[in-house]
Design an enzyme around this catalytic site. Sequence first.
Site, short mmCIF file in Angstrom:
data_model
loop_
_atom_site.label_atom_id
_atom_site.label_comp_id
_atom_site.label_asym_id
_atom_site.label_seq_id
_atom_site.Cartn_x
_atom_site.Cartn_y
_atom_site.Cartn_z
N HIS A 95 0.82 -1.22 0.00
CA HIS A 95 0.00 0.00 0.00
C HIS A 95 0.85 1.26 0.00
CE1 HIS A 95 -3.27 -2.79 0.86
NE2 HIS A 95 -3.92 -1.94 0.09
N GLU A 136 -12.07 -9.83 -5.13
CA GLU A 136 -10.63 -9.92 -4.84
C GLU A 136 -10.27 -11.20 -4.09
OE1 GLU A 136 -9.36 -6.39 -2.73
OE2 GLU A 136 -11.13 -6.37 -1.47
N ASP A 157 -5.15 -8.04 -4.45
CA ASP A 157 -5.49 -9.13 -3.54
C ASP A 157 -5.86 -10.40 -4.29
OD1 ASP A 157 -5.07 -8.38 -0.85
OD2 ASP A 157 -6.68 -6.91 -1.03
N CYS A 168 -9.84 -2.26 -10.44
CA CYS A 168 -9.26 -1.14 -9.70
C CYS A 168 -7.92 -1.53 -9.06
CB CYS A 168 -10.22 -0.59 -8.65
SG CYS A 168 -10.64 -1.79 -7.40
#
Length: 551
Positions: free
Chosen positions: A188, A430, A454, A501
């Site tokens: 992240h 995901e 993920d 996304c």
Amino acid sequence: MIVIDGKGVSGGLARGPICFLRRSAADVTKIRTDNLKAEQDRITAALSESAAQLKILAEKARTEADHETAGLFEAHALLAEDEIYTETIMNILREQQCCAEYAVQTAGEQFAAMMTAMNDEYLSARAVDIKDVTRRILNNLTGAADNGIISKTPVILAADDLTPSETLQLDKSKILGFITAEGSDNSHTAILARSMGIPAICGLGSGLRQEYDGLDACIDGSSGKVYIEPDETALSELETQYARRQEFRESLEDMKGREDITLDGRRLTVCCNVGSPDDIAAVQNNDGSGIGLFRSEFLYLAASDYPSEEEQFKVYREAAEAMNGKRVVIRTLDIGADKQAAYFQLRKEENPALGMRAIRICLNRPEIFRTQLRALYRASAYGNVAIMFPMITSVWEVRECRRICAEVMAELDAEGIPYRKDTEIGIMIETPASVLIADALAKEVDFFSVGTNDLTQYALACDRQSAELDRFFDPHHPAVLRALKMAADAAHAAGIRIGICGELGADPELLETFLAIGIDELSVSPASVLPLRAKIRETTAGTCTLDLLKC
Ligand code: PEP
Ligand code: MG
């Protein structure tokens, strides 16, 4: 000049001094020095800065708090000026020929240990005061502050690794770039760096050495190279590259205001991923067709306590209004795993990526979920907001989410608060489970958005955070692409749209595959919008094939 190689995870060039992140006093290491005079001066300056800060705090406490608190700050100020304390620090400096930080920390520890050893309740309590003052002096020495600000001038920030909450709490105006020993493309922190448009390189390993602290450096976030004390040849080569990239970016200006449409008329909308309203300017500058993923958890990670309904409402409303009717998909809280906020008091888990995270936390702690949903529905009255739930694995989870949404809407009705009743509800695909039951899930929601970061991690059983697993973490793997196709077929059979996304959405090599699969929307970092739009506009969807799905 020294050149070290890592993985470029956020493009762009930056030049400035390297500054290692000093998290707290515990991170201080002993660095030998020959220039004791300079270290002595640093200590003297940090001591008087600390004393001055403490006197101001004492004044403030006297008017805004109480005399007891004011007295405490005064005592702390006295300690920062105390002769014995100062002498102890200077003695350590001379004896150990070390850096100022090490001398201050060692003196603080010795003083605190001495107080504790006295076996007196009052004096033991003073040990805490000494630690507190020592921490303040260290922060003043290093330029770090409790909120994570690292330096007084902009720097290339270096660290072993950075957590998402650390990254968020840094003062962005002081960061020219990030370089870390650990980390991966899908962490992240890398994602945040991309959405903030800050060049970043990770996975530098042992090549990134503490002794580079303070040295001038150039980093190239595209090639993954760090040039320490760059020579003239390297600098002029980097300047040429910079000019070339600028030229390329300028050539893309022409794409602004154009539709995301292929030569044969297929629409593939290009939206943006954002972490905070601060990123919206970049969405506008790059003419994003909407926000496909607003990672709302970053709001929680940047805070020191649960953000209230009002605080959240303000942020979501700002995003909805700023996008002026374009769609803003806000994902509900996706905290847990690598995204930790201390005030959630999440239990330490053996396998956090498989543990209590995202929608699981929201369903287990509905009071947190409800506050967020109220804020989201209230913001829906001010623009085109859609709500999206992360980490879905079962139909019952979606139904429970929808039930809580219905309760929230009923509450708002009863209170006479406006919101949009037709606010779209979507889910993230995901997990492998969500792919396998995509046909059933598609009947429950208005849209799908595939989180390939993920999905790759779970489909390939491969930790997305690990630099070591880089060669095994392959989002181009046929298993991932087939999963995309399965989810897209299920979505279209149910008459709903599907987007991507995850970071894979910005991969130009896969554009034809996405078109062949029938993906309707890509949501990417703002800087990727115009290059993708240009490529979409020169592609014919009808001739795209699914070759990559073969093993
Ligand atoms: C994903 O998993 O692909 C995703 C978009 O969500 P995050 O990266 O925030 O987990
Ligand atoms: Mg995810």
